[in-house]
Design a protein around this motif. Structure first.
Motif, PDB file in Angstrom:
ATOM      1  N   ASP A  41       0.139  -3.270  -8.510  1.00 16.15           N
ATOM      2  CA  ASP A  41       0.583  -4.081  -7.374  1.00 16.15           C
ATOM      3  C   ASP A  41       0.219  -3.437  -6.045  1.00 16.15           C
ATOM      4  O   ASP A  41       0.401  -4.036  -4.995  1.00 16.15           O
ATOM      5  N   CYS A  42      -0.211  -2.215  -6.109  1.00 13.65           N
ATOM      6  CA  CYS A  42      -0.492  -1.461  -4.890  1.00 13.65           C
ATOM      7  C   CYS A  42      -1.961  -1.623  -4.531  1.00 13.65           C
ATOM      8  O   CYS A  42      -2.836  -1.367  -5.358  1.00 13.65           O
ATOM      9  N   TYR A  43      -2.223  -2.018  -3.304  1.00 15.36           N
ATOM     10  CA  TYR A  43      -3.608  -2.231  -2.886  1.00 15.36           C
ATOM     11  C   TYR A  43      -4.450  -0.988  -3.129  1.00 15.36           C
ATOM     12  O   TYR A  43      -5.515  -1.041  -3.733  1.00 15.36           O
ATOM     13  N   CYS A  44      -3.939   0.124  -2.679  1.00 16.09           N
ATOM     14  CA  CYS A  44      -4.712   1.363  -2.738  1.00 16.09           C
ATOM     15  C   CYS A  44      -4.884   1.850  -4.177  1.00 16.09           C
ATOM     16  O   CYS A  44      -5.976   2.215  -4.595  1.00 16.09           O
ATOM     17  N   CYS A  45      -3.828   1.781  -4.972  1.00 17.87           N
ATOM     18  CA  CYS A  45      -3.909   2.303  -6.345  1.00 17.87           C
ATOM     19  C   CYS A  45      -4.668   1.358  -7.273  1.00 17.87           C
ATOM     20  O   CYS A  45      -5.434   1.811  -8.116  1.00 17.87           O
ATOM     21  N   ALA A  46      -4.436   0.050  -7.125  1.00 21.86           N
ATOM     22  CA  ALA A  46      -5.160  -0.900  -7.969  1.00 21.86           C
ATOM     23  C   ALA A  46      -6.657  -0.758  -7.731  1.00 21.86           C
ATOM     24  O   ALA A  46      -7.458  -0.773  -8.660  1.00 21.86           O
ATOM     25  N   ASP A  57       0.864  -1.168   0.000  1.00 21.91           N
ATOM     26  CA  ASP A  57       0.000   0.000   0.000  1.00 21.91           C
ATOM     27  C   ASP A  57       0.904   1.222   0.000  1.00 21.91           C
ATOM     28  O   ASP A  57       1.640   1.461   0.961  1.00 21.91           O
ATOM     29  N   CYS A  58       0.870   1.976  -1.093  1.00 20.46           N
ATOM     30  CA  CYS A  58       1.819   3.094  -1.210  1.00 20.46           C
ATOM     31  C   CYS A  58       1.576   4.167  -0.149  1.00 20.46           C
ATOM     32  O   CYS A  58       2.469   4.931   0.176  1.00 20.46           O
ATOM     33  N   ARG A  59       0.361   4.201   0.393  1.00 20.13           N
ATOM     34  CA  ARG A  59       0.098   5.198   1.439  1.00 20.13           C
ATOM     35  C   ARG A  59       0.977   4.920   2.653  1.00 20.13           C
ATOM     36  O   ARG A  59       1.327   5.814   3.410  1.00 20.13           O
ATOM     37  N   PHE A  93       1.557  11.565  -2.632  1.00 16.27           N
ATOM     38  CA  PHE A  93       2.080  10.736  -3.713  1.00 16.27           C
ATOM     39  C   PHE A  93       1.271   9.443  -3.797  1.00 16.27           C
ATOM     40  O   PHE A  93       1.010   8.792  -2.785  1.00 16.27           O
ATOM     41  N   ARG A  94       0.845   9.096  -5.011  1.00 14.75           N
ATOM     42  CA  ARG A  94       0.232   7.785  -5.243  1.00 14.75           C
ATOM     43  C   ARG A  94       0.993   7.111  -6.374  1.00 14.75           C
ATOM     44  O   ARG A  94       1.267   7.724  -7.403  1.00 14.75           O
ATOM     45  N   CYS A  95       1.331   5.840  -6.166  1.00 16.36           N
ATOM     46  CA  CYS A  95       2.268   5.191  -7.082  1.00 16.36           C
ATOM     47  C   CYS A  95       1.625   4.722  -8.392  1.00 16.36           C
ATOM     48  O   CYS A  95       2.314   4.452  -9.369  1.00 16.36           O
ATOM     49  N   ASN A  96       0.300   4.605  -8.422  1.00 18.10           N
ATOM     50  CA  ASN A  96      -0.416   4.160  -9.626  1.00 18.10           C
ATOM     51  C   ASN A  96       0.100   2.834 -10.182  1.00 18.10           C
ATOM     52  O   ASN A  96       0.233   2.660 -11.386  1.00 18.10           O
ATOM     53  N   SER A  97       0.370   1.915  -9.283  1.00 17.67           N
ATOM     54  CA  SER A  97       0.780   0.585  -9.721  1.00 17.67           C
ATOM     55  C   SER A  97      -0.354  -0.399  -9.422  1.00 17.67           C
ATOM     56  O   SER A  97      -1.054  -0.284  -8.416  1.00 17.67           O
TER      57      SER A  97
HETATM   58 ZN    ZN Z   1      -0.122   3.128  -4.828  1.00 13.11          ZN
END
Ligand code: ZN
Length: 273
Positions: free
Chosen positions: A67-72, A41-43, A61-65
């Motif tokens: 693989d990221c729980y929050c961004c996916a 989670d990028c957060r 910042f949000r990673c937009n991947s």
């Molecule tokens: Zn993310």
């Protein structure tokens, strides 16, 4: 680096999260989504990162991947929303079908299967376009239980099941057992109900999750038209400023992203309780 540039779109995250929440309840239940051990989670992982505009405004910042729980989660909800919009605008997109691999010709590894599926789907599209001029479609890729990659499509006209199946087998895919007409108001749900756990984020790198014919534009990230330059900065807890004992604020490098991902959070900082 795209992820840094894309990060600037997230300054309105709080606002969009509410919209996502209502879309979410309409479509699916994410209750057990946290199970996947391979995700982060990028957060949390990049919580010491911050975007700063030239005028001094800052944004998370949000990673937009994927693989990221929050961004996916966010990107998937944006896709669901965008598909709803598309199908409201193009109600003729209501023939639903599924493309599978032929188990006899499919490669072994999951990664190769996805690559093969993409490749064979491209071949099928060429055949379809020859036959059906200007065919419009939108597709979503699904992982499938225990590795059984397939694609769900909505197309804008009737294609006889038998014919489609012959074409599909000819290009090396599995037979098409069914092409069904769905109510326009349900069409988005047909496609997006498969966006369940694991359908989008366990894919090998580079495998596209969704797509459409050239006449259709899908947007997952929803840019906000902000043209300012943003810098990605971080608090470096390994380098404390001499007088204040505060972490040094400096630009983020790609190795910071890798290190913190491996570390599960900011390097040099104790994990939170
Ligand atoms: Zn993310």
């Amino acid at each position: 680096m795209t992820s840094l540039v894309d990060g600037k779109n997230n300054s309105r995250d709080g606002e969009s999260r509410q919209t996502e929440q209502s879309t979410l309840t309409d479509h699916l239940d994410l209750a057990d989504d946290q199970d996947d051990g391979d995700r982060y989670d990028c957060r949390e992982t990049y919580r010491n990162f911050e975007l700063e505009a030239e005028d001094g405004e800052t944004a998370d910042f949000r990673c937009n991947s994927w693989d990221c729980y929050c961004c996916a989660h966010r990107m998937r909800m944006n896709l669901v929303e965008d598909l709803d919009r598309l199908i409201a605008e193009r109600p003729e997109l209501r023939r639903f079908l599924t493309l599978t691999l032929n188990p006899e010709t499919a490669p072994e590894s999951q990664e190769d299967q996805h690559r093969y599926l993409t490749e064979r789907f491209n071949a099928l599209r060429t055949e379809l376009n020859d036959e059906y001029d200007g065919l419009s479609y939108v597709w979503v890729r699904e992982e499938g239980d225990g590795g059984n990659p397939h694609l769900h499509l909505l197309v804008d006209r009737y294609v006889p099941q038998q014919k489609l199946s012959v074409m599909s087998k000819r290009v090396g895919l599995g037979e098409v057992v069914d092409i069904r007409r769905v109510e326009a108001r349900n069409a988005a749900k047909y496609l997006t109900k498969y966006l369940t756990k694991g359908s989008l984020w366990n894919l090998p790198k580079g495998a596209r999750r969704y797509g459409s014919s050239a006449d259709i534009e899908l947007s997952v990230r929803g840019g906000d038209g902000d043209s300012r330059e943003w810098d990605l900065l971080m608090d470096d807890y390994e380098i404390l400023a001499p007088e204040s004992d505060e972490p040094l604020r400096r630009g983020v490098t790609s190795s910071d992203l890798v290190r913190q991902r491996e570390n599960g959070g900011p390097v040099g900082l104790d994990p939170p309780d």
